[in-house]
Design a protein around this motif. Structure first.
Motif, PDB file in Angstrom:
ATOM      1  N   ILE A 182      54.232 -57.043 -23.647  1.00  0.00           N
ATOM      2  CA  ILE A 182      55.037 -56.574 -22.404  1.00  0.00           C
ATOM      3  C   ILE A 182      53.975 -55.883 -21.302  1.00  0.00           C
ATOM      4  O   ILE A 182      54.105 -55.866 -20.340  1.00  0.00           O
ATOM      5  CB  ILE A 182      55.979 -55.351 -22.888  1.00  0.00           C
ATOM      6  CG1 ILE A 182      57.156 -56.021 -23.469  1.00  0.00           C
ATOM      7  CG2 ILE A 182      56.313 -54.543 -21.623  1.00  0.00           C
ATOM      8  CD1 ILE A 182      57.925 -55.062 -24.307  1.00  0.00           C
ATOM      9  N   GLN A 183      53.066 -55.222 -22.355  1.00  0.00           N
ATOM     10  CA  GLN A 183      51.974 -54.604 -21.435  1.00  0.00           C
ATOM     11  C   GLN A 183      51.050 -55.533 -20.607  1.00  0.00           C
ATOM     12  O   GLN A 183      50.682 -55.304 -19.385  1.00  0.00           O
ATOM     13  CB  GLN A 183      50.913 -53.641 -22.231  1.00  0.00           C
ATOM     14  CG  GLN A 183      51.429 -52.471 -22.603  1.00  0.00           C
ATOM     15  CD  GLN A 183      50.335 -51.779 -23.812  1.00  0.00           C
ATOM     16  OE1 GLN A 183      49.588 -52.299 -24.208  1.00  0.00           O
ATOM     17  NE2 GLN A 183      50.731 -50.274 -23.722  1.00  0.00           N
ATOM     18  N   ARG A 184      50.711 -56.807 -21.254  1.00  0.00           N
ATOM     19  CA  ARG A 184      49.937 -57.778 -20.473  1.00  0.00           C
ATOM     20  C   ARG A 184      50.953 -58.361 -19.307  1.00  0.00           C
ATOM     21  O   ARG A 184      50.399 -58.665 -18.277  1.00  0.00           O
ATOM     22  CB  ARG A 184      49.663 -58.915 -21.486  1.00  0.00           C
ATOM     23  CG  ARG A 184      48.489 -58.712 -22.284  1.00  0.00           C
ATOM     24  CD  ARG A 184      48.228 -59.940 -23.187  1.00  0.00           C
ATOM     25  NE  ARG A 184      48.146 -61.047 -22.391  1.00  0.00           N
ATOM     26  CZ  ARG A 184      46.842 -61.863 -22.033  1.00  0.00           C
ATOM     27  NH1 ARG A 184      45.727 -61.278 -22.115  1.00  0.00           N
ATOM     28  NH2 ARG A 184      47.142 -62.784 -21.423  1.00  0.00           N
ATOM     29  N   LEU A 185      52.202 -58.330 -19.574  1.00  0.00           N
ATOM     30  CA  LEU A 185      53.171 -59.015 -18.382  1.00  0.00           C
ATOM     31  C   LEU A 185      53.099 -57.807 -17.338  1.00  0.00           C
ATOM     32  O   LEU A 185      53.065 -58.279 -16.221  1.00  0.00           O
ATOM     33  CB  LEU A 185      54.551 -59.255 -18.878  1.00  0.00           C
ATOM     34  CG  LEU A 185      54.503 -60.521 -19.699  1.00  0.00           C
ATOM     35  CD1 LEU A 185      56.220 -60.573 -20.278  1.00  0.00           C
ATOM     36  CD2 LEU A 185      54.416 -61.722 -18.907  1.00  0.00           C
ATOM     37  N   ALA A 186      53.136 -56.713 -17.520  1.00  0.00           N
ATOM     38  CA  ALA A 186      53.049 -55.665 -16.672  1.00  0.00           C
ATOM     39  C   ALA A 186      51.910 -55.688 -15.605  1.00  0.00           C
ATOM     40  O   ALA A 186      51.998 -55.412 -14.656  1.00  0.00           O
ATOM     41  CB  ALA A 186      53.376 -54.346 -17.321  1.00  0.00           C
ATOM     42  N   GLN A 187      50.822 -55.585 -16.339  1.00  0.00           N
ATOM     43  CA  GLN A 187      49.371 -55.628 -15.853  1.00  0.00           C
ATOM     44  C   GLN A 187      49.437 -56.914 -15.015  1.00  0.00           C
ATOM     45  O   GLN A 187      48.993 -57.043 -13.944  1.00  0.00           O
ATOM     46  CB  GLN A 187      48.306 -55.922 -16.947  1.00  0.00           C
ATOM     47  CG  GLN A 187      46.952 -55.839 -16.409  1.00  0.00           C
ATOM     48  CD  GLN A 187      46.540 -54.415 -15.785  1.00  0.00           C
ATOM     49  OE1 GLN A 187      47.315 -53.563 -15.323  1.00  0.00           O
ATOM     50  NE2 GLN A 187      45.075 -54.154 -16.075  1.00  0.00           N
ATOM     51  N   LEU A 188      49.717 -58.062 -15.389  1.00  0.00           N
ATOM     52  CA  LEU A 188      49.720 -59.481 -14.717  1.00  0.00           C
ATOM     53  C   LEU A 188      50.636 -59.310 -13.440  1.00  0.00           C
ATOM     54  O   LEU A 188      50.126 -59.716 -12.222  1.00  0.00           O
ATOM     55  CB  LEU A 188      50.442 -60.493 -15.577  1.00  0.00           C
ATOM     56  CG  LEU A 188      50.160 -61.997 -14.776  1.00  0.00           C
ATOM     57  CD1 LEU A 188      49.080 -62.390 -14.522  1.00  0.00           C
ATOM     58  CD2 LEU A 188      51.038 -62.932 -15.794  1.00  0.00           C
ATOM     59  N   ASN A 189      51.866 -58.568 -13.550  1.00  0.00           N
ATOM     60  CA  ASN A 189      52.554 -58.492 -12.401  1.00  0.00           C
ATOM     61  C   ASN A 189      51.777 -57.323 -11.350  1.00  0.00           C
ATOM     62  O   ASN A 189      52.041 -57.685 -10.302  1.00  0.00           O
ATOM     63  CB  ASN A 189      53.945 -57.840 -12.878  1.00  0.00           C
ATOM     64  CG  ASN A 189      54.656 -57.259 -11.718  1.00  0.00           C
ATOM     65  OD1 ASN A 189      55.099 -58.568 -10.867  1.00  0.00           O
ATOM     66  ND2 ASN A 189      55.361 -56.237 -11.424  1.00  0.00           N
TER      67      ASN A 189
ATOM     68  N   THR B 164      39.456 -64.010 -24.982  1.00  0.00           N
ATOM     69  CA  THR B 164      39.577 -62.721 -24.168  1.00  0.00           C
ATOM     70  C   THR B 164      40.977 -62.405 -23.825  1.00  0.00           C
ATOM     71  O   THR B 164      41.829 -63.129 -23.414  1.00  0.00           O
ATOM     72  CB  THR B 164      38.804 -62.532 -22.827  1.00  0.00           C
ATOM     73  OG1 THR B 164      39.160 -63.480 -21.749  1.00  0.00           O
ATOM     74  CG2 THR B 164      37.333 -62.800 -23.087  1.00  0.00           C
ATOM     75  N   LYS B 165      41.145 -60.993 -23.623  1.00  0.00           N
ATOM     76  CA  LYS B 165      42.692 -60.739 -23.327  1.00  0.00           C
ATOM     77  C   LYS B 165      42.804 -60.338 -21.785  1.00  0.00           C
ATOM     78  O   LYS B 165      43.872 -59.808 -21.498  1.00  0.00           O
ATOM     79  CB  LYS B 165      43.052 -59.464 -24.111  1.00  0.00           C
ATOM     80  CG  LYS B 165      43.149 -59.634 -25.718  1.00  0.00           C
ATOM     81  CD  LYS B 165      43.631 -58.638 -26.278  1.00  0.00           C
ATOM     82  CE  LYS B 165      43.484 -58.567 -27.900  1.00  0.00           C
ATOM     83  NZ  LYS B 165      43.986 -57.496 -28.732  1.00  0.00           N
ATOM     84  N   SER B 166      41.941 -60.839 -20.941  1.00  0.00           N
ATOM     85  CA  SER B 166      41.981 -60.776 -19.908  1.00  0.00           C
ATOM     86  C   SER B 166      43.335 -61.746 -18.861  1.00  0.00           C
ATOM     87  O   SER B 166      43.488 -62.777 -19.574  1.00  0.00           O
ATOM     88  CB  SER B 166      40.711 -61.346 -19.095  1.00  0.00           C
ATOM     89  OG  SER B 166      40.845 -61.275 -17.738  1.00  0.00           O
TER      90      SER B 166
END
Length: 163
Positions: free
Chosen positions: A1-8, A123-125
């Motif tokens: 969820i955090q990755r999707l929020a960061q992507l958005n 990487t989690k970028s």
């Protein structure tokens, strides 16, 4: 969820830059902005950050985008620094330079500023940080380049726009 929020969040930022929604330009002392970003990263990272300032640079730009520019480049250098090595930053003659140690040059440096490009799958970028940096530089006419020299990855932003 955090990755999707960061992507958005990052995609929204790119869209706002594309649509020229950052119109609050002011004269910014970039050394002050950079020092704040460095201090923020020193609080959350164990990587040593060495900063040499030879002169201040004043740019006419949105202060939020100046912060994003520096934060993305510092974050990138920290993320890709091998354990036990540091990040070196220099502000001199209208040029901001950041470098970190590396084992080998990038395989595809020509793709480095493309959206979603990541050199390594581990990487989690989001693969958007450097694309955002490039968009900001293009928007204000700043030059940006990447090179690998003496086992270091080096990014330079020329606030005079001449790179």
């Amino acid at each position: 969820i955090q990755r999707l929020a960061q992507l958005n969040k990052r995609l929204t930022l790119l869209t706002k830059i594309d649509n020229q929604q950052f119109i609050n330009e002011e004269h910014i002392h970039l050394v002050d902005c950079l020092e704040k970003s460095i201090d923020d990263f020193r609080e959350i990272s164990t990587i040593e950050i060495d900063f040499i300032k030879k002169d201040d640079i004043i740019a006419n730009m949105d202060s939020y985008l100046a912060n994003v520019l520096f934060s993305n480049l510092i974050s990138n250098a920290i993320r890709h620094s091998p354990h036990g090595t540091g990040v070196h930053i220099v502000m001199k003659d209208g040029i901001f330079s950041i470098s970190n140690h590396g084992h080998a040059p990038l395989k595809h440096p020509e793709k480095l500023f493309n959206r979603f490009y990541r050199e390594s799958a581990g990487t989690k970028s989001t693969g958007l940080g450097l694309a955002i940096v490039k968009k900001i530089c293009d928007m204000y006419g700043f030059g940006i380049l990447y090179r690998f020299k003496e086992s270091k990855h080096i990014f330079e932003v020329d606030f005079r726009g001449t790179l």
